[in-house]
Design a protein around this motif. Structure first.
Motif, PDB file in Angstrom:
ATOM      1  N   SER A 180       6.584 -34.400  -0.360  1.00 46.51           N
ATOM      2  CA  SER A 180       5.401 -33.551  -0.455  1.00 46.51           C
ATOM      3  C   SER A 180       4.301 -33.963   0.519  1.00 46.51           C
ATOM      4  O   SER A 180       3.470 -33.137   0.900  1.00 46.51           O
ATOM      5  N   SER A 181       4.287 -35.227   0.928  1.00 48.64           N
ATOM      6  CA  SER A 181       3.267 -35.695   1.866  1.00 48.64           C
ATOM      7  C   SER A 181       3.572 -35.296   3.312  1.00 48.64           C
ATOM      8  O   SER A 181       2.712 -35.379   4.181  1.00 48.64           O
ATOM      9  N   VAL A 182       4.814 -34.858   3.555  1.00 46.29           N
ATOM     10  CA  VAL A 182       5.221 -34.431   4.897  1.00 46.29           C
ATOM     11  C   VAL A 182       4.805 -32.967   5.088  1.00 46.29           C
ATOM     12  O   VAL A 182       4.976 -32.150   4.177  1.00 46.29           O
ATOM     13  N   PRO A 183       4.240 -32.617   6.233  1.00 46.92           N
ATOM     14  CA  PRO A 183       3.846 -31.224   6.482  1.00 46.92           C
ATOM     15  C   PRO A 183       4.991 -30.255   6.221  1.00 46.92           C
ATOM     16  O   PRO A 183       6.148 -30.525   6.566  1.00 46.92           O
ATOM     17  N   HIS A 184       4.653 -29.132   5.625  1.00 48.14           N
ATOM     18  CA  HIS A 184       5.672 -28.142   5.236  1.00 48.14           C
ATOM     19  C   HIS A 184       6.492 -27.671   6.437  1.00 48.14           C
ATOM     20  O   HIS A 184       7.718 -27.573   6.358  1.00 48.14           O
ATOM     21  N   MET A 185       5.824 -27.401   7.542  1.00 50.46           N
ATOM     22  CA  MET A 185       6.533 -26.897   8.719  1.00 50.46           C
ATOM     23  C   MET A 185       7.531 -27.910   9.245  1.00 50.46           C
ATOM     24  O   MET A 185       8.628 -27.550   9.698  1.00 50.46           O
ATOM     25  N   LEU A 186       7.194 -29.203   9.168  1.00 50.06           N
ATOM     26  CA  LEU A 186       8.120 -30.249   9.618  1.00 50.06           C
ATOM     27  C   LEU A 186       9.350 -30.295   8.731  1.00 50.06           C
ATOM     28  O   LEU A 186      10.477 -30.447   9.224  1.00 50.06           O
ATOM     29  N   ARG A 187       9.166 -30.126   7.433  1.00 49.77           N
ATOM     30  CA  ARG A 187      10.315 -30.110   6.515  1.00 49.77           C
ATOM     31  C   ARG A 187      11.221 -28.914   6.794  1.00 49.77           C
ATOM     32  O   ARG A 187      12.454 -29.014   6.721  1.00 49.77           O
TER      33      ARG A 187
END
Length: 317
Positions: A265-272
């Motif tokens: 959840s701490s990782v940017p959504h677009m990166l995931r």
């Protein structure tokens, strides 16, 4: 959310899709282009190998199996992505979700099995060149390819089947596509059997196939260090595409495991999102390129095909 069991879950909601407005059409176009490039490049390389008898050898037959798997995996996932990108409601029927899980895991496992078998093929070709034709017979190659497809089917069916009896507390999957562990995480009932089987199978596959790969390349390196310069050059030219494919595949799997097993959840959504797309397109895009450019025989025949001059030439291996 109200507790429910599997028989009451008729659909799952894909939680990673967001409303991007008109940007969805740009995303759709990008994914379509990726899919077209994957299909064209893999089919083209398959045709090159099939129509040239000089390439009807174990190394290229294993490569054909790998390319067929790329087409299978991408065709099982990309149409779903395209549909979800254009859809306003990001749901998927439960039955289709489990079918997609089978396709996803089948693709990843067959890829790993094929790469392991190809490492063994390179080991025999470099470490036992005089015995290569005797060891890698057509019958043996056929058995190895068949096992690379049959064993994953059996193991994955056994892995997914227990999910049918799980009681689920929700139906929201945080991802672009269905994932077996994502479904297990929704369970309210005991998941010990699922977790134990998953761990045992993962450990067995990793130890068995990774062990075969490590053994093969350990022996190859030993021959390279003790052999002539010509031997080292031949080993590098024939093993570099396979090593590059292995590294690329492991990176894709590593990112996928991180997303499915840990809190991202701490990782940017677009990166995931990009990492998920990378997992399903890294190999189908990468393998035709790396094998087409690095294998001399394939590269030369591709040039002749494009120039309209198809001639048969004997392979190095």
């Amino acid at each position: 959310m109200m507790m429910m069991n599997y028989t009451q879950v008729s659909f799952f909601i894909m939680g990673s899709y967001v409303d991007t407005g008109l940007l969805r059409y740009l995303c759709f176009l990008v994914v379509v282009c990726l899919y077209v490039v994957i299909v064209v490049s893999n089919v083209f390389l398959l045709v090159v190998i099939c129509v040239n008898r000089s390439l009807h050898e174990p190394m290229y037959l294993f490569l054909c199996s790998l390319l067929v798997n790329e087409l299978y995996g991408s065709s099982g996932l990309f149409p779903f992505l395209l549909l979800q990108i254009l859809s306003d409601v990001h749901t998927v029927p439960a039955a289709f979700c489990f079918l997609q899980i089978f396709c996803l895991y089948m693709y990843a496992n067959v890829e790993f099995y094929n790469l392991a078998v190809m490492s063994y093929d390179r080991y025999v070709a470099i470490c036992h060149p005089l015995q290569y034709n005797a060891r890698m017979t057509l019958q043996k190659v056929s058995v190895l390819v068949a096992l690379s497809w049959f064993l994953p089917v059996v193991f994955i069916v056994v892995m997914i089947s227990p999910n049918a009896s799980l009681r689920l507390c929700g139906n929201v999957i945080d991802g672009l596509y269905c994932n077996n562990y994502a479904v297990v995480k929704l369970a309210c009932s005991d998941t010990t059997v699922n977790n134990v089987y998953g761990l045992v199978y993962t450990f067995t596959v990793l130890v068995g196939l990774a062990g075969l790969i490590l053994y093969s390349y350990t022996r190859i390196l030993r021959v390279c260090f003790s052999g002539s310069r010509q031997t080292r050059q031949k080993a590098v030219s024939t093993c570099s595409p396979h090593l590059a494919s292995l590294i690329n595949f492991f990176f894709g799997c590593f990112f996928e495991v991180l997303q499915s097993r840990f809190d991202m959840s701490s990782v940017p959504h677009m990166l995931r999102v990009l990492l998920s797309v990378y997992f399903i397109c890294c190999q189908p895009l990468f393998n035709p390129l790396v094998y087409g450019l690095n294998l001399t025989n394939v590269r030369l025949i591709c040039r002749r095909l494009l120039a309209g001059k198809i001639t048969a030439k004997r392979s190095d291996f």
